[in-house]
Design a protein around this motif. Structure first.
Motif, PDB file in Angstrom:
ATOM      1  N   ARG A   6       1.790   8.518  -3.323  1.00 45.28           N
ATOM      2  CA  ARG A   6       1.404   9.404  -4.429  1.00 45.28           C
ATOM      3  C   ARG A   6       0.327  10.388  -3.991  1.00 45.28           C
ATOM      4  NH1 ARG A   6       1.022   4.694  -9.104  1.00 45.28           N
ATOM      5  NH2 ARG A   6       3.289   4.411  -9.389  1.00 45.28           N
ATOM      6  N   LEU A   7      -0.668   9.882  -3.258  1.00 41.93           N
ATOM      7  CA  LEU A   7      -1.722  10.762  -2.762  1.00 41.93           C
ATOM      8  C   LEU A   7      -1.179  11.717  -1.711  1.00 41.93           C
ATOM      9  CD1 LEU A   7      -4.652  11.603  -2.685  1.00 41.93           C
ATOM     10  CD2 LEU A   7      -5.122   9.700  -1.122  1.00 41.93           C
ATOM     11  N   ALA A   8      -0.264  11.253  -0.886  1.00 40.87           N
ATOM     12  CA  ALA A   8       0.325  12.103   0.147  1.00 40.87           C
ATOM     13  C   ALA A   8       1.122  13.249  -0.463  1.00 40.87           C
ATOM     14  CB  ALA A   8       1.212  11.267   1.062  1.00 40.87           C
ATOM     15  N   VAL A  20      -1.590  20.249   3.368  1.00 37.18           N
ATOM     16  CA  VAL A  20      -2.373  19.458   4.318  1.00 37.18           C
ATOM     17  C   VAL A  20      -1.409  18.761   5.264  1.00 37.18           C
ATOM     18  CG1 VAL A  20      -3.995  17.553   4.595  1.00 37.18           C
ATOM     19  CG2 VAL A  20      -4.200  19.113   2.642  1.00 37.18           C
ATOM     20  N   LYS A  21      -1.689  18.814   6.561  1.00 38.27           N
ATOM     21  CA  LYS A  21      -0.801  18.246   7.566  1.00 38.27           C
ATOM     22  C   LYS A  21      -1.243  16.833   7.951  1.00 38.27           C
ATOM     23  CE  LYS A  21       1.484  22.049   7.611  1.00 38.27           C
ATOM     24  NZ  LYS A  21       2.778  22.109   6.871  1.00 38.27           N
ATOM     25  N   GLY A  48      -3.557   4.989   7.174  1.00 37.30           N
ATOM     26  CA  GLY A  48      -2.396   4.754   6.328  1.00 37.30           C
ATOM     27  C   GLY A  48      -1.908   6.025   5.653  1.00 37.30           C
ATOM     28  N   LEU A  49      -2.854   6.879   5.278  1.00 37.13           N
ATOM     29  CA  LEU A  49      -2.506   8.098   4.568  1.00 37.13           C
ATOM     30  C   LEU A  49      -1.751   9.077   5.458  1.00 37.13           C
ATOM     31  CD1 LEU A  49      -2.728   9.743   1.972  1.00 37.13           C
ATOM     32  CD2 LEU A  49      -4.967  10.555   2.744  1.00 37.13           C
ATOM     33  N   ASP A  50      -2.148   9.184   6.730  1.00 41.18           N
ATOM     34  CA  ASP A  50      -1.442  10.132   7.596  1.00 41.18           C
ATOM     35  C   ASP A  50       0.009   9.711   7.807  1.00 41.18           C
ATOM     36  OD1 ASP A  50      -1.646   8.041   9.406  1.00 41.18           O
ATOM     37  OD2 ASP A  50      -2.848   9.113  10.880  1.00 41.18           O
ATOM     38  N   GLY A  51       0.252   8.391   7.840  1.00 37.87           N
ATOM     39  CA  GLY A  51       1.618   7.917   7.956  1.00 37.87           C
ATOM     40  C   GLY A  51       2.447   8.249   6.722  1.00 37.87           C
ATOM     41  N   ALA A  52       1.838   8.068   5.540  1.00 35.23           N
ATOM     42  CA  ALA A  52       2.546   8.391   4.295  1.00 35.23           C
ATOM     43  C   ALA A  52       2.868   9.883   4.227  1.00 35.23           C
ATOM     44  CB  ALA A  52       1.684   7.984   3.099  1.00 35.23           C
ATOM     45  N   LEU A  53       1.930  10.700   4.674  1.00 33.60           N
ATOM     46  CA  LEU A  53       2.145  12.148   4.669  1.00 33.60           C
ATOM     47  C   LEU A  53       3.203  12.543   5.689  1.00 33.60           C
ATOM     48  CD1 LEU A  53       1.171  14.717   3.303  1.00 33.60           C
ATOM     49  CD2 LEU A  53      -0.657  14.876   5.008  1.00 33.60           C
ATOM     50  N   ALA A  54       3.202  11.880   6.835  1.00 34.22           N
ATOM     51  CA  ALA A  54       4.199  12.174   7.868  1.00 34.22           C
ATOM     52  C   ALA A  54       5.606  11.832   7.392  1.00 34.22           C
ATOM     53  CB  ALA A  54       3.866  11.401   9.143  1.00 34.22           C
ATOM     54  N   ARG A  55       5.737  10.777   6.597  1.00 36.07           N
ATOM     55  CA  ARG A  55       7.061  10.414   6.098  1.00 36.07           C
ATOM     56  C   ARG A  55       7.593  11.441   5.109  1.00 36.07           C
ATOM     57  NH1 ARG A  55       4.782   5.359   6.980  1.00 36.07           N
ATOM     58  NH2 ARG A  55       3.769   5.224   4.947  1.00 36.07           N
ATOM     59  N   ILE A  56       6.701  12.183   4.478  1.00 38.81           N
ATOM     60  CA  ILE A  56       7.117  13.255   3.568  1.00 38.81           C
ATOM     61  C   ILE A  56       7.449  14.523   4.354  1.00 38.81           C
ATOM     62  CG2 ILE A  56       6.330  14.813   1.730  1.00 38.81           C
ATOM     63  CD1 ILE A  56       4.650  12.496   0.664  1.00 38.81           C
ATOM     64  N   GLN A  57       6.614  14.847   5.317  1.00 40.52           N
ATOM     65  CA  GLN A  57       6.760  16.087   6.072  1.00 40.52           C
ATOM     66  C   GLN A  57       7.688  15.960   7.270  1.00 40.52           C
ATOM     67  OE1 GLN A  57       2.639  16.920   6.962  1.00 40.52           O
ATOM     68  NE2 GLN A  57       2.239  17.766   4.933  1.00 40.52           N
ATOM     69  N   GLY A  58       8.015  14.729   7.645  1.00 43.54           N
ATOM     70  CA  GLY A  58       8.889  14.497   8.793  1.00 43.54           C
ATOM     71  C   GLY A  58       8.146  13.774   9.905  1.00 43.54           C
ATOM     72  N   THR A  94       0.817  -1.225   0.000  1.00 43.09           N
ATOM     73  CA  THR A  94       0.000   0.000   0.000  1.00 43.09           C
ATOM     74  C   THR A  94       0.848   1.271   0.000  1.00 43.09           C
ATOM     75  OG1 THR A  94      -0.117   0.100   2.431  1.00 43.09           O
ATOM     76  CG2 THR A  94      -1.771  -1.230   1.288  1.00 43.09           C
ATOM     77  N   ARG A  95       2.131   1.130   0.201  1.00 44.31           N
ATOM     78  CA  ARG A  95       2.984   2.309   0.406  1.00 44.31           C
ATOM     79  C   ARG A  95       3.049   3.208  -0.815  1.00 44.31           C
ATOM     80  NH1 ARG A  95       7.957   0.460   3.478  1.00 44.31           N
ATOM     81  NH2 ARG A  95       6.317   0.237   5.056  1.00 44.31           N
TER      82      ARG A  95
END
Length: 218
Positions: free
Chosen positions: A16-18, A26-27, A66-76, A10-11
């Motif tokens: 891509r969406l993140a 978006v945070k 799952g999406l918040d984790g993907a976004l966190a990996r981009i933003q830190g 799923t990563r």
């Protein structure tokens, strides 16, 4: 049990969406809170026996998780964000049990209560070890992207999602399904408790030995 195999699948789509959400500023914490609020809609839906609506709410909650984790990996990766995420996850899991209890108190009440207790066991062993293990900087090769140390077991995120879906698809079998999942949770609790205790005892002895060696070397 299956998280290490399923999560990598799923990563890529989540990433891509993140990336798209990150461009709109978006945070990750915002996604966490939105997913939690959507997931909590499952409680009144279940109480009203609207199982299809509850299933959608549960599926969206897990998607946002799952999406918040993907976004966190981009933003830190954030300790505060990881704390918020895991706390709301466990509240959500127990809330779903409450929903099935309200759906049919006579048939589901005892089994929903047992499942809540099971979640308490698996959650407590997981969170307590994560809190204490931070003192020893233990590596976590299976989940290096997580802000907390993740202990494995028979009942992890993938298995939890599976059973939540099965509960909604076959609500008439909730007592049986809840009993099976409770057993998996207690096996996980026992294995985490035992392995966590032994690991921490070993680390304590090693830490104390190093301290004594440093003192004797002065």
């Amino acid at each position: 049990m299956f998280d290490t195999r399923l999560v990598p699948l799923t990563r890529t789509p989540l990433k891509r969406l993140a990336i798209y959400l990150d461009r709109w500023n978006v945070k990750a914490d915002q996604i966490t809170l939105i997913g939690f609020m959507i997931g909590m809609l499952a409680v009144p839906a279940l109480a009203l026996n609207w199982y299809s609506v509850a299933l959608v709410a549960i599926a969206l909650n897990r998607f946002f998780d799952g999406l918040d984790g993907a976004l966190a990996r981009i933003q830190g990766i954030s300790d505060a964000g990881g704390y918020l995420d895991i706390v709301l996850d466990f509240i959500f899991y127990s809330a779903v049990c409450l929903g099935f209890l309200l759906a049919d108190l006579d048939r589901n009440g005892g089994w929903a209560g047992l499942l809540m207790l099971s979640f308490m066991g698996s959650g407590a062993t997981f969170l307590a070890f994560s809190a204490v293990s931070g003192k020893y900087s233990i590596d976590n090769p299976d989940y290096p992207q997580k802000s907390l140390y993740y202990m494995g077991g028979l009942a992890e995120g993938s298995e939890t999602i599976l059973f939540l879906i099965l509960f909604c698809l076959f609500p008439q079998y909730f007592p049986i399904l809840a009993g099976v999942f409770a057993v998996l949770c207690w096996v996980t609790t026992g294995s985490r408790l035992w392995s966590g205790y032994l690991t921490l005892k070993h680390l304590e002895r090693q830490h104390n030995h190093n301290q004594d060696s440093n003192k004797s070397g002065k």
